[in-house]
Design a protein around this motif. Structure first.
Motif, PDB file in Angstrom:
ATOM      1  N   PHE A   3       0.850  -1.176   0.000  1.00 17.90           N
ATOM      2  CA  PHE A   3       0.000   0.000   0.000  1.00 17.90           C
ATOM      3  C   PHE A   3       0.891   1.233   0.000  1.00 17.90           C
ATOM      4  O   PHE A   3       1.375   1.655   1.023  1.00 17.90           O
ATOM      5  N   LEU A   5       1.980   5.310  -1.572  1.00 20.13           N
ATOM      6  CA  LEU A   5       1.350   6.582  -1.899  1.00 20.13           C
ATOM      7  C   LEU A   5       0.822   6.569  -3.328  1.00 20.13           C
ATOM      8  O   LEU A   5      -0.221   7.155  -3.640  1.00 20.13           O
ATOM      9  N   LEU A   8      -2.440   4.925  -3.484  1.00 21.73           N
ATOM     10  CA  LEU A   8      -3.453   5.814  -2.915  1.00 21.73           C
ATOM     11  C   LEU A   8      -3.899   6.846  -3.937  1.00 21.73           C
ATOM     12  O   LEU A   8      -5.093   7.143  -4.081  1.00 21.73           O
TER      13      LEU A   8
ATOM     14  N   LEU B 184       9.578   1.640   1.076  1.00 21.70           N
ATOM     15  CA  LEU B 184       8.237   1.049   1.004  1.00 21.70           C
ATOM     16  C   LEU B 184       7.508   1.198   2.329  1.00 21.70           C
ATOM     17  O   LEU B 184       6.318   1.534   2.364  1.00 21.70           O
ATOM     18  N   SER B 187       6.544   4.870   2.744  1.00 21.00           N
ATOM     19  CA  SER B 187       5.451   5.222   1.861  1.00 21.00           C
ATOM     20  C   SER B 187       4.146   4.609   2.328  1.00 21.00           C
ATOM     21  O   SER B 187       3.082   5.246   2.285  1.00 21.00           O
ATOM     22  N   SER B 188       4.209   3.369   2.793  1.00 16.67           N
ATOM     23  CA  SER B 188       3.001   2.706   3.261  1.00 16.67           C
ATOM     24  C   SER B 188       2.419   3.420   4.484  1.00 16.67           C
ATOM     25  O   SER B 188       1.204   3.681   4.556  1.00 16.67           O
ATOM     26  N   LEU B 190       2.891   6.516   5.394  1.00 19.74           N
ATOM     27  CA  LEU B 190       2.371   7.827   4.979  1.00 19.74           C
ATOM     28  C   LEU B 190       1.030   7.693   4.273  1.00 19.74           C
ATOM     29  O   LEU B 190       0.129   8.518   4.457  1.00 19.74           O
ATOM     30  N   ALA B 191       0.889   6.629   3.457  1.00 22.46           N
ATOM     31  CA  ALA B 191      -0.370   6.443   2.738  1.00 22.46           C
ATOM     32  C   ALA B 191      -1.507   6.152   3.708  1.00 22.46           C
ATOM     33  O   ALA B 191      -2.616   6.696   3.555  1.00 22.46           O
ATOM     34  N   TRP B 192      -1.230   5.324   4.726  1.00 24.37           N
ATOM     35  CA  TRP B 192      -2.279   5.065   5.715  1.00 24.37           C
ATOM     36  C   TRP B 192      -2.641   6.337   6.460  1.00 24.37           C
ATOM     37  O   TRP B 192      -3.814   6.581   6.770  1.00 24.37           O
ATOM     38  N   ALA B 194      -2.424   9.433   5.328  1.00 22.57           N
ATOM     39  CA  ALA B 194      -3.200  10.291   4.436  1.00 22.57           C
ATOM     40  C   ALA B 194      -4.632   9.783   4.316  1.00 22.57           C
ATOM     41  O   ALA B 194      -5.595  10.562   4.341  1.00 22.57           O
ATOM     42  N   LEU B 195      -4.779   8.456   4.211  1.00 21.23           N
ATOM     43  CA  LEU B 195      -6.116   7.878   4.107  1.00 21.23           C
ATOM     44  C   LEU B 195      -6.937   8.167   5.353  1.00 21.23           C
ATOM     45  O   LEU B 195      -8.119   8.517   5.284  1.00 21.23           O
ATOM     46  N   LEU B 304       0.260  -2.080  11.088  1.00 26.40           N
ATOM     47  CA  LEU B 304       1.527  -1.601  10.542  1.00 26.40           C
ATOM     48  C   LEU B 304       2.722  -2.250  11.177  1.00 26.40           C
ATOM     49  O   LEU B 304       3.846  -2.035  10.713  1.00 26.40           O
TER      50      LEU B 304
END
Lengths: 82, 310
Positions: A3, A5, A8, B184, B187-188, B190-192, B194-195, B304
């Protein structure tokens, strides 16, 4: 964990595309989510449904032109780089 | 509180040698000044060596340079150039403030060691803390240095970076490490984040809650869970799965309580101010939202980190 960015951003683009293709006359009016059906009373509580309808209408209005651009760029990049 | 603060600060190994405004000072002199002003000392320090060096320059340098510096036209050009540079800097500052709220960001980094220590203690043990209100000073919130309840971005930022490093360490002990995995992980996470921020903003919009909870505040609150994650993974590295589950369970419950007590004041402002248990459809919805946000924290903390501890 895959998962990232980038995924996303892809998911966000697909979601916004999905909201943008909801047709006003053929679909939203038939399920009672049209923009002229949402104007309730002048109370202080708009309610979740009318907020959602407002959100859908504003996304469709605002994002129409940028979506054309972003979709074209993404299609081009995917064609070129796979 | 002042002597215990000094004792706590003296107990730490590295004590920053900067002047700290004591909390017990009446009136909290100049609360709008987030950081200590060292500009006067700097200009005094630079002004003194500059004068003798400029005097020494024409004598020591070659003649064309001396002639260039002494020429009144070039003096005017230098003055014009420096005023132009000042104008350009002003323009850049004004425009960048429109897109990227740099001045607001400075508030979130106005922390000191005592605050960080106390806040970390509060994150792992929030059960005894009584007063969760953020203090205000003439309509603006007080800097985090003076109020332990204020959100800051220093701890979440540092905790995020530490989490990425600890994840690399954990993967290395299992011989699963490669340098791109660090990117990775970062990024993962950060993506969580942001979500989560987007989901909470969407639900706040849908339920029409009028709060003073800004996006940066939300990012700060959601970043506090990295502290629990780091302690869980480190304990898991040292003591195996039992230690990991114990510490993670403890940190999950404390983050849950911390988030509920903090968000209750922001989202359920009127009901919490009176201390009345929430009743009524509107307040109930807000309570559900607070509980959902708080319950998502332990879930994400587990999600995580569980792949890092085998």
């Amino acid at each position: 964990m895959a998962f990232t960015l980038y995924s996303l951003l892809q998911a966000a683009l697909l979601c916004v595309n999905a909201i943008a293709v909801l047709h006003e006359e053929r679909f939203l009016k038939n399920i009672g989510w049209g923009t002229d059906q949402g104007i309730g009373g002048f109370g202080e509580e708009p309610g979740i449904k009318s907020q959602l309808m407002n959100l859908i209408r504003s996304v469709r209005t605002v994002m129409r032109v940028p979506l054309i651009l972003v979709n074209s760029i993404v299609i081009l990049l995917l064609l070129l780089f796979g | 509180m002042h002597p215990t603060g000094l004792a706590a600060a003296a107990g730490t190994a590295r004590q920053p040698a900067k002047r700290r405004i004591p909390v017990s000072q009446p009136g909290m002199a100049d609360p709008h000044q987030l950081f200590d002003d060292t500009s006067s000392a700097q200009s005094r320090g630079y002004g003194a060596p500059r004068a003798p060096s400029s005097l020494g320059y024409p004598a020591a340098s070659t003649s064309p340079q001396a002639a260039f510096l002494a020429d009144p036209v070039s003096n005017m050009a230098m003055a014009y150039g420096s005023s132009l540079a000042a104008q350009g800097k002003e323009l850049v500052d004004k425009n960048i403030d429109r897109f990227f709220p740099v001045s607001k960001l400075k508030y979130y980094f106005a922390v000191d060691t005592v605050y960080v220590g106390k806040k970390l203690g509060l994150l792992v043990f929030p059960y005894l803390h009584q007063d969760w209100e953020v203090q205000y000073q003439q309509d603006t919130p007080v800097a985090p240095r003076f109020d332990i309840n204020a959100p800051d971005l220093y701890i979440p930022a540092m905790a995020f970076i530490t989490y990425v490093l600890v994840a690399g360490l954990a993967l290395g002990t299992q011989d699963r490490f490669s340098p791109d995995l660090l990117g990775l992980q970062a990024s993962s996470a950060l993506a969580w984040l942001a979500l989560e921020v987007l989901a909470i903003l969407l639900s706040l919009y849908l339920v029409t809650i009028n709060t003073d909870l800004t996006t940066i505040d939300l990012v700060a609150f959601l970043g506090y869970k990295y502290v629990g994650m780091i302690s869980g993974v480190l304990t898991g590295l040292l003591f195996g799965k039992i230690g990991y589950y114990l510490v993670l369970g403890w940190c999950c419950t404390s983050i849950f309580v911390f988030m509920i007590r903090t968000l209750r004041l922001k989202i359920l402002a009127e009901a919490a101010a009176e201390g009345v248990p929430v009743r009524g459809a509107r307040n109930q919805l807000r309570m559900y939202l607070t509980m959902a946000v708080a319950a998502a924290q332990p879930l994400l903390m587990y999600w995580l980190t569980f792949h890092l501890v085998r």
